[in-house]
Motif scaffolding. Structure first.
Motif, short mmCIF file in Angstrom:
data_model
loop_
_atom_site.label_atom_id
_atom_site.label_comp_id
_atom_site.label_asym_id
_atom_site.label_seq_id
_atom_site.Cartn_x
_atom_site.Cartn_y
_atom_site.Cartn_z
N LYS A 2 23.18 -9.67 25.25
CA LYS A 2 24.21 -8.66 25.54
C LYS A 2 24.55 -7.88 24.28
O LYS A 2 24.60 -8.43 23.19
N TYR A 6 26.84 -4.50 27.81
CA TYR A 6 25.53 -4.27 28.41
C TYR A 6 24.65 -5.52 28.32
O TYR A 6 24.34 -6.01 27.23
N SER A 7 24.23 -6.02 29.49
CA SER A 7 23.29 -7.13 29.55
C SER A 7 21.88 -6.56 29.67
O SER A 7 21.56 -5.87 30.65
N LEU A 8 21.04 -6.84 28.70
CA LEU A 8 19.68 -6.31 28.70
C LEU A 8 18.80 -7.16 29.60
O LEU A 8 18.96 -8.39 29.68
N LEU A 36 15.43 -1.80 25.85
CA LEU A 36 16.31 -0.82 25.23
C LEU A 36 15.44 0.11 24.40
O LEU A 36 14.40 -0.30 23.87
N SER A 65 20.40 3.86 31.54
CA SER A 65 21.46 3.26 30.73
C SER A 65 21.02 1.87 30.25
O SER A 65 20.22 1.21 30.94
N PRO A 66 21.49 1.44 29.10
CA PRO A 66 22.38 2.12 28.14
C PRO A 66 21.61 3.05 27.22
O PRO A 66 20.52 2.71 26.73
N GLU A 92 25.85 5.69 24.82
CA GLU A 92 26.59 4.50 25.24
C GLU A 92 26.56 3.40 24.18
O GLU A 92 27.33 2.44 24.25
N ILE A 93 25.66 3.52 23.24
CA ILE A 93 25.59 2.63 22.07
C ILE A 93 25.27 3.51 20.87
O ILE A 93 24.42 4.40 20.96
#
Length: 325
Positions: A2, A6-8, A36, A65-66, A92-93
């Motif tokens: 995480k 956000y949980s990848l 990601l 996303s993210p 978002e990051i």
């Protein structure tokens, strides 16, 4: 793993690379298993925010996303402002670049040059973390030089300040991309911080990725140069991590399909004239080390039409596959 809220959905991430990780490449890598994908680094200088180059780097249309934007600079207030600006634009990051060893970046005391000034590093991290409500991550190297590997000290301070995840490339600034990445420093960082830790540097295959995760204790790995010309590497590594089964290389028809999507996206993003030029390096990577690939690369360098470039690229993939068979 995480990062903030956000949980990848995987453990293999695409590294931000200047001139490489534009929107078409990020989208393709996400489709092919990257959990990601960060943007190319965007300069924090406010005078550059509205240039065409910066706008293209920040283009997230159709991106899942993210969405991650990497910012670069040396002034805490400018970096804080850049973080706010990019969040308003859809990031978002926010990722802070303290890893780039390029001379043109380090000459401005940005990128990995920052690692030589630990108080400045702390001021930058504090300014950016306090400026935005989204997760802030940090990508860095092991230190300024082999005799001054200070990643442990910086990592501890980063965790105290509130950095949401840390990516560590196993080379110093002075090493550029020479030699082999070392992971002793990565293990030393893992031993002193609990924040999500991402290993980076010379991770080129599923076996190496699993070794980093199991022996170092990283939460994820980040792939950079190894993804150039083979964006399916994310799917292959993640599949092995999940099943311990090694996948066969993708067939030429799939490579051709992915490459067509990628290069068509490059043409659409940059426009025909610039798009053809940008696509050349990617096509070179798709064909590098392939039988007769050098001849096709030379031919593709001469093409000026986007339609002709795509047509010739498809022919090249088919031809090198036939030679290999």
């Amino acid at each position: 793993m995480k990062i903030g809220p956000y949980s990848l959905n995987g453990s293999v991430l695409l590294a931000p690379m200047a001139g490489v990780t534009d929107r078409p490449f990020r989208i393709l890598c996400r489709q092919l298993g990257a959990a990601l994908a960060a943007s190319e680094m965007v300069g924090a200088n406010p005078m550059l925010q509205h240039t065409r180059k910066s706008q293209l780097k920040r283009n997230h249309e159709g991106e899942p996303s993210p969405r991650v934007v990497q910012i670069a600079g040396a002034d805490p207030s400018q970096l804080a402002q850049a973080a706010r600006f990019n969040v308003a634009e859809g990031a978002e990051i926010i990722d802070i670049n303290m890893g780039c060893p390029a001379k043109k970046v380090c000459r401005k005391l940005a990128g990995s040059a920052l690692l030589a000034d630990e108080p400045l590093v702390a001021r930058i991290l504090e300014a950016v973390v306090s400026a935005v409500d989204v997760p802030v991550t940090l990508k860095m190297r092991t230190g300024p030089s082999p005799d001054r590997r200070n990643a442990v000290q910086i990592a501890k301070r980063a965790e105290e300040i509130g950095i949401a995840a840390l990516t560590l490339h196993g080379r110093t600034r002075d090493q550029q991309y020479r030699g082999e990445a070392e992971y002793d420093t990565l293990k030393a960082v893992r031993d002193v911080v609990t924040l999500p830790l991402i290993g980076n540097g010379d991770i080129t295959d599923p076996i190496k990725a699993r070794w980093i995760l199991k022996n170092i204790g990283c939460d994820a790995v980040m792939i950079g140069r190894a993804a150039q010309g083979q964006p399916w590497i994310f799917k292959h590594i993640q599949h092995f991590l999940d099943t311990e089964e090694l996948l066969d290389p993708p067939p030429p028809e799939l490579i051709s399909s992915w490459m067509t999507q990628h290069i068509s996206g490059v043409h659409a993003l940059y426009g025909t004239e610039q798009g053809v030029k940008v696509a050349r390096k990617h096509l070179g990577w798709y064909l590098q080390d392939q039988p007769d690939g050098q001849r096709w690369r030379k031919a593709l360098m001469q093409v000026e039409s986007s339609a002709e470039q795509l047509k010739l690229a498809r022919q090249a993939i088919s031809a090198v596959a036939s030679v290999a068979a």
